[in-house]
Design an enzyme around this catalytic site. Structure first.
Site, PDB file in Angstrom:
ATOM      1  N   HIS A  19       0.856  -1.179   0.000  1.00 23.35           N
ATOM      2  CA  HIS A  19       0.000   0.000   0.000  1.00 23.35           C
ATOM      3  C   HIS A  19       0.900   1.239   0.000  1.00 23.35           C
ATOM      4  O   HIS A  19       2.070   1.179   0.389  1.00 23.35           O
ATOM      5  CB  HIS A  19      -0.899   0.009   1.235  1.00 23.35           C
ATOM      6  CG  HIS A  19      -2.112  -0.849   1.076  1.00 23.35           C
ATOM      7  ND1 HIS A  19      -2.683  -1.515   2.124  1.00 23.35           N
ATOM      8  CD2 HIS A  19      -2.870  -1.146  -0.009  1.00 23.35           C
ATOM      9  CE1 HIS A  19      -3.746  -2.175   1.705  1.00 23.35           C
ATOM     10  NE2 HIS A  19      -3.877  -1.978   0.409  1.00 23.35           N
ATOM     11  N   THR A  45       2.903  -5.126  -8.347  1.00 22.31           N
ATOM     12  CA  THR A  45       1.945  -4.211  -8.940  1.00 22.31           C
ATOM     13  C   THR A  45       2.716  -2.982  -9.406  1.00 22.31           C
ATOM     14  O   THR A  45       3.825  -2.706  -8.950  1.00 22.31           O
ATOM     15  CB  THR A  45       0.838  -3.856  -7.933  1.00 22.31           C
ATOM     16  OG1 THR A  45       1.424  -3.478  -6.694  1.00 22.31           O
ATOM     17  CG2 THR A  45      -0.102  -5.037  -7.713  1.00 22.31           C
ATOM     18  N   GLY A  46       2.135  -2.240 -10.339  1.00 26.80           N
ATOM     19  CA  GLY A  46       2.829  -1.224 -11.122  1.00 26.80           C
ATOM     20  C   GLY A  46       3.697  -0.232 -10.403  1.00 26.80           C
ATOM     21  O   GLY A  46       4.914  -0.181 -10.619  1.00 26.80           O
ATOM     22  N   THR A  47       3.135   0.589  -9.559  1.00 24.48           N
ATOM     23  CA  THR A  47       3.904   1.634  -8.895  1.00 24.48           C
ATOM     24  C   THR A  47       4.980   1.017  -8.011  1.00 24.48           C
ATOM     25  O   THR A  47       6.141   1.435  -8.040  1.00 24.48           O
ATOM     26  CB  THR A  47       2.972   2.536  -8.050  1.00 24.48           C
ATOM     27  OG1 THR A  47       1.896   2.981  -8.871  1.00 24.48           O
ATOM     28  CG2 THR A  47       3.714   3.731  -7.498  1.00 24.48           C
ATOM     29  N   THR A  48       4.601   0.003  -7.257  1.00 22.04           N
ATOM     30  CA  THR A  48       5.555  -0.670  -6.378  1.00 22.04           C
ATOM     31  C   THR A  48       6.680  -1.300  -7.188  1.00 22.04           C
ATOM     32  O   THR A  48       7.854  -1.169  -6.847  1.00 22.04           O
ATOM     33  CB  THR A  48       4.833  -1.738  -5.527  1.00 22.04           C
ATOM     34  OG1 THR A  48       3.798  -1.106  -4.765  1.00 22.04           O
ATOM     35  CG2 THR A  48       5.800  -2.441  -4.600  1.00 22.04           C
ATOM     36  N   SER A  65      -0.925  -0.942 -11.893  1.00 20.51           N
ATOM     37  CA  SER A  65      -1.077  -0.450 -10.533  1.00 20.51           C
ATOM     38  C   SER A  65      -2.242  -1.197  -9.872  1.00 20.51           C
ATOM     39  O   SER A  65      -3.213  -1.542 -10.543  1.00 20.51           O
ATOM     40  CB  SER A  65      -1.359   1.056 -10.567  1.00 20.51           C
ATOM     41  OG  SER A  65      -1.623   1.534  -9.280  1.00 20.51           O
ATOM     42  N   GLY A  66      -2.124  -1.440  -8.567  1.00 17.15           N
ATOM     43  CA  GLY A  66      -3.163  -2.185  -7.847  1.00 17.15           C
ATOM     44  C   GLY A  66      -4.581  -1.704  -8.130  1.00 17.15           C
ATOM     45  O   GLY A  66      -5.441  -2.488  -8.548  1.00 17.15           O
ATOM     46  N   ASP A  71      -3.873  -5.835  -8.718  1.00 14.26           N
ATOM     47  CA  ASP A  71      -4.190  -6.848  -7.706  1.00 14.26           C
ATOM     48  C   ASP A  71      -4.905  -8.025  -8.360  1.00 14.26           C
ATOM     49  O   ASP A  71      -4.630  -9.188  -8.050  1.00 14.26           O
ATOM     50  CB  ASP A  71      -5.080  -6.265  -6.602  1.00 14.26           C
ATOM     51  CG  ASP A  71      -4.392  -5.164  -5.806  1.00 14.26           C
ATOM     52  OD1 ASP A  71      -3.159  -5.241  -5.624  1.00 14.26           O
ATOM     53  OD2 ASP A  71      -5.089  -4.236  -5.367  1.00 14.26           O
ATOM     54  N   ASP A  91      -1.462  -1.930   4.735  1.00 22.37           N
ATOM     55  CA  ASP A  91      -1.737  -0.909   5.744  1.00 22.37           C
ATOM     56  C   ASP A  91      -3.161  -1.096   6.264  1.00 22.37           C
ATOM     57  O   ASP A  91      -4.119  -0.681   5.606  1.00 22.37           O
ATOM     58  CB  ASP A  91      -1.573   0.492   5.151  1.00 22.37           C
ATOM     59  CG  ASP A  91      -1.798   1.585   6.177  1.00 22.37           C
ATOM     60  OD1 ASP A  91      -2.153   1.279   7.341  1.00 22.37           O
ATOM     61  OD2 ASP A  91      -1.631   2.762   5.817  1.00 22.37           O
ATOM     62  N   HIS A  98      -9.583   0.383  -3.474  1.00 19.63           N
ATOM     63  CA  HIS A  98      -9.562  -0.953  -4.080  1.00 19.63           C
ATOM     64  C   HIS A  98      -9.490  -2.064  -3.022  1.00 19.63           C
ATOM     65  O   HIS A  98      -9.029  -3.164  -3.298  1.00 19.63           O
ATOM     66  CB  HIS A  98      -8.423  -1.059  -5.101  1.00 19.63           C
ATOM     67  CG  HIS A  98      -7.054  -0.973  -4.517  1.00 19.63           C
ATOM     68  ND1 HIS A  98      -6.547   0.175  -3.969  1.00 19.63           N
ATOM     69  CD2 HIS A  98      -6.075  -1.896  -4.404  1.00 19.63           C
ATOM     70  CE1 HIS A  98      -5.326  -0.053  -3.540  1.00 19.63           C
ATOM     71  NE2 HIS A  98      -5.014  -1.300  -3.783  1.00 19.63           N
ATOM     72  N   ASP A 101     -10.497  -5.487  -4.061  1.00 18.89           N
ATOM     73  CA  ASP A 101      -9.484  -6.186  -4.861  1.00 18.89           C
ATOM     74  C   ASP A 101      -8.422  -6.808  -3.962  1.00 18.89           C
ATOM     75  O   ASP A 101      -7.954  -7.925  -4.215  1.00 18.89           O
ATOM     76  CB  ASP A 101      -8.806  -5.228  -5.848  1.00 18.89           C
ATOM     77  CG  ASP A 101      -9.777  -4.644  -6.857  1.00 18.89           C
ATOM     78  OD1 ASP A 101     -10.783  -5.302  -7.167  1.00 18.89           O
ATOM     79  OD2 ASP A 101      -9.522  -3.520  -7.332  1.00 18.89           O
ATOM     80  N   ARG A 107      -7.766 -13.690  -0.652  1.00 19.87           N
ATOM     81  CA  ARG A 107      -8.602 -14.890  -0.721  1.00 19.87           C
ATOM     82  C   ARG A 107      -8.020 -15.896  -1.698  1.00 19.87           C
ATOM     83  O   ARG A 107      -7.894 -17.082  -1.396  1.00 19.87           O
ATOM     84  CB  ARG A 107     -10.026 -14.522  -1.141  1.00 19.87           C
ATOM     85  CG  ARG A 107     -10.948 -15.721  -1.227  1.00 19.87           C
ATOM     86  CD  ARG A 107     -12.309 -15.363  -1.870  1.00 19.87           C
ATOM     87  NE  ARG A 107     -13.037 -16.568  -2.130  1.00 19.87           N
ATOM     88  CZ  ARG A 107     -12.820 -17.393  -3.159  1.00 19.87           C
ATOM     89  NH1 ARG A 107     -11.870 -17.136  -4.032  1.00 19.87           N
ATOM     90  NH2 ARG A 107     -13.531 -18.494  -3.316  1.00 19.87           N
TER      91      ARG A 107
END
Length: 152
Positions: A19, A45-48, A65-66, A71, A91, A98, A101, A107
């Site tokens: 996050h 995920t994209g930004t990370t 990006s999530g 996600d 977080d 999201h 997601d 899950r």
């Protein structure tokens, strides 16, 4: 549901997610564990993913990006048995748009029985486990057998 086994290989496919408020913590954690991670295939995920690649020099496959579907992309890769482990610096104090997601990602990781870390301590435990450096058999749903039985 029927169950079967699959092997998580020595060279794992590891998803890294954070996050926004946890991204810098994941960067620092990844730098600390760069040597252990470099022989594995990394996804994020994209930004990370872009931030981690820039800050650590590791080769990382960056998805969307999530909030833009990343996600869900990771969830699909988990269901296809293409991700072996999920490290998600989550977080719990800040709601994200999201969140459904994120819940779906957690899950599907549980359904397919992959190791999941949701903070620095649990991520450290995963990387320091003797299982991290070997092939590992895990039990997963036997979806192929389920389909055969359903289509009789």
């Amino acid at each position: 549901m029927y169950r079967t086994n699959r092997t998580i290989p020595l060279h794992k496919h590891i998803a890294l997610v954070a996050h926004d408020s946890c991204k810098q913590s994941l960067v620092e954690w990844t730098k600390k564990h760069c040597t252990a991670l470099k022989s594995h295939q990394l996804y994020a995920t994209g930004t990370t993913g872009n931030l981690l690649a820039k800050e650590t020099g590791l080769e990382i496959t960056a998805l969307l990006s999530g909030p833009m579907g990343g996600d869900q992309q990771l969830g699909g890769l988990i269901a296809e048995k293409k991700i072996d482990m999920l490290i998600f610096f989550w977080d719990p104090m800040n709601a994200a748009p999201h969140d459904p997601d994120v819940k779906a990602l957690m899950r599907i990781a549980t359904v397919w029985n992959i190791p999941v870390a949701i903070n620095q301590a649990s991520a450290d435990f995963l990387l320091q486990s003797s299982l991290f450096e070997q092939d590992v058999e895990i039990e997963i749903p036997d979806y192929d057998r389920y389909l055969k039985e359903r289509l009789k």
